[in-house]
Motif scaffolding. Structure first.
Motif, PDB file in Angstrom:
ATOM      1  N   PRO A   5     137.263  73.034  69.906  1.00 35.76           N
ATOM      2  CA  PRO A   5     138.432  72.403  70.551  1.00 35.76           C
ATOM      3  C   PRO A   5     138.189  70.962  70.990  1.00 35.76           C
ATOM      4  CG  PRO A   5     137.955  74.544  71.549  1.00 35.76           C
ATOM      5  CD  PRO A   5     136.852  74.258  70.574  1.00 35.76           C
ATOM      6  N   GLU A   6     136.980  70.655  71.402  1.00 36.89           N
ATOM      7  CA  GLU A   6     136.675  69.295  71.863  1.00 36.89           C
ATOM      8  C   GLU A   6     136.132  68.484  70.689  1.00 36.89           C
ATOM      9  OE1 GLU A   6     137.513  67.955  74.667  1.00 36.89           O
ATOM     10  OE2 GLU A   6     138.284  69.839  75.441  1.00 36.89           O
ATOM     11  N   ARG A   7     137.032  67.808  70.019  1.00 39.82           N
ATOM     12  CA  ARG A   7     136.639  66.966  68.887  1.00 39.82           C
ATOM     13  C   ARG A   7     137.599  65.785  68.814  1.00 39.82           C
ATOM     14  NH1 ARG A   7     139.046  71.580  66.763  1.00 39.82           N
ATOM     15  NH2 ARG A   7     140.710  71.184  65.257  1.00 39.82           N
ATOM     16  N   PRO A   8     137.235  64.733  68.099  1.00 43.49           N
ATOM     17  CA  PRO A   8     138.052  63.517  68.065  1.00 43.49           C
ATOM     18  C   PRO A   8     139.497  63.755  67.630  1.00 43.49           C
ATOM     19  CG  PRO A   8     135.906  63.082  67.126  1.00 43.49           C
ATOM     20  CD  PRO A   8     135.971  64.570  67.372  1.00 43.49           C
ATOM     21  N   GLU A   9     139.727  64.692  66.738  1.00 43.05           N
ATOM     22  CA  GLU A   9     141.094  64.953  66.262  1.00 43.05           C
ATOM     23  C   GLU A   9     142.030  65.373  67.389  1.00 43.05           C
ATOM     24  OE1 GLU A   9     138.234  65.302  62.969  1.00 43.05           O
ATOM     25  OE2 GLU A   9     138.343  66.323  64.907  1.00 43.05           O
ATOM     26  N   LEU A  55     117.984  66.647  77.412  1.00 42.17           N
ATOM     27  CA  LEU A  55     118.338  67.306  76.153  1.00 42.17           C
ATOM     28  C   LEU A  55     119.065  66.368  75.197  1.00 42.17           C
ATOM     29  CD1 LEU A  55     119.463  70.836  77.377  1.00 42.17           C
ATOM     30  CD2 LEU A  55     117.458  70.296  75.987  1.00 42.17           C
ATOM     31  N   THR A  56     119.896  65.505  75.736  1.00 40.06           N
ATOM     32  CA  THR A  56     120.669  64.610  74.872  1.00 40.06           C
ATOM     33  C   THR A  56     119.866  63.393  74.438  1.00 40.06           C
ATOM     34  OG1 THR A  56     121.660  63.497  76.780  1.00 40.06           O
ATOM     35  CG2 THR A  56     122.878  65.349  75.844  1.00 40.06           C
ATOM     36  N   ALA A  57     118.703  63.170  75.041  1.00 38.77           N
ATOM     37  CA  ALA A  57     117.852  62.038  74.649  1.00 38.77           C
ATOM     38  C   ALA A  57     117.025  62.361  73.411  1.00 38.77           C
ATOM     39  CB  ALA A  57     116.930  61.654  75.801  1.00 38.77           C
ATOM     40  N   PRO A  60     119.353  65.710  67.709  1.00 36.67           N
ATOM     41  CA  PRO A  60     120.582  66.508  67.822  1.00 36.67           C
ATOM     42  C   PRO A  60     120.252  67.982  68.020  1.00 36.67           C
ATOM     43  CG  PRO A  60     120.779  64.940  66.038  1.00 36.67           C
ATOM     44  CD  PRO A  60     119.346  64.888  66.505  1.00 36.67           C
ATOM     45  N   GLY A  61     121.062  68.629  68.831  1.00 41.21           N
ATOM     46  CA  GLY A  61     120.837  70.043  69.100  1.00 41.21           C
ATOM     47  C   GLY A  61     122.006  70.649  69.833  1.00 41.21           C
ATOM     48  N   ASP A  66     127.934  76.730  72.287  1.00 41.46           N
ATOM     49  CA  ASP A  66     129.003  76.072  71.532  1.00 41.46           C
ATOM     50  C   ASP A  66     129.126  74.570  71.793  1.00 41.46           C
ATOM     51  OD1 ASP A  66     130.271  75.948  73.997  1.00 41.46           O
ATOM     52  OD2 ASP A  66     132.198  76.604  73.236  1.00 41.46           O
ATOM     53  N   THR A  67     128.112  73.963  72.415  1.00 39.35           N
ATOM     54  CA  THR A  67     128.185  72.541  72.730  1.00 39.35           C
ATOM     55  C   THR A  67     127.064  71.787  72.022  1.00 39.35           C
ATOM     56  OG1 THR A  67     129.073  73.130  74.902  1.00 39.35           O
ATOM     57  CG2 THR A  67     128.366  70.849  74.583  1.00 39.35           C
ATOM     58  N   TYR A  68     127.441  71.097  70.957  1.00 38.34           N
ATOM     59  CA  TYR A  68     126.516  70.288  70.169  1.00 38.34           C
ATOM     60  C   TYR A  68     126.247  68.979  70.903  1.00 38.34           C
ATOM     61  CZ  TYR A  68     124.962  67.343  66.281  1.00 38.34           C
ATOM     62  OH  TYR A  68     124.256  66.494  65.471  1.00 38.34           O
ATOM     63  N   SER A  69     125.042  68.461  70.797  1.00 35.17           N
ATOM     64  CA  SER A  69     124.734  67.174  71.414  1.00 35.17           C
ATOM     65  C   SER A  69     123.949  66.299  70.449  1.00 35.17           C
ATOM     66  CB  SER A  69     123.924  67.366  72.702  1.00 35.17           C
ATOM     67  OG  SER A  69     122.619  67.808  72.400  1.00 35.17           O
TER      68      SER A  69
END
Length: 99
Positions: A5-9, A55-57, A60-61, A66-69
């Motif tokens: 649901p959380e995506r640029p589109e 984690l975000t440094a 990618p993971g 369900d939350t890609y970083s």
């Protein structure tokens, strides 16, 4: 991530609908800025802030199931929080309203 649901589109669709409906001019744009650590700590425990930053440094993971970083996640999160902080303060000062 495709299908999440959380995506640029999703944001593009919201903006397109505001333009189509003629409501977009009623919105006041605010300049984005990164939130400070103190601002983050108003809503999150220090350990959580540190965990997400670490984690975000890295490569990618997944932050959770369900939350890609990736390298853009932390700067985007800081900008989002800074924007929310500024919006709330502008409403509280009476500079913007919800009407």
């Amino acid at each position: 991530m495709d299908g999440h649901p959380e995506r640029p589109e999703r944001l593009r669709a919201v903006r397109a609908e505001l333009e189509r409906s003629g409501l977009l001019p009623a919105f006041t744009p605010l300049a984005p800025r990164a939130a400070t650590r103190d601002e983050l700590l108003r809503a999150h425990a220090p350990g959580h802030v540190d965990r997400v930053a670490a984690l975000t440094a890295g490569p990618p993971g997944m932050l959770d199931e369900d939350t890609y970083s990736n390298a853009h996640t932390w700067p985007a999160a800081l900008q989002a929080d800074g924007g929310v902080e500024d919006l709330a303060m502008a409403v509280m000062r009476g500079e913007l309203d919800l009407g």
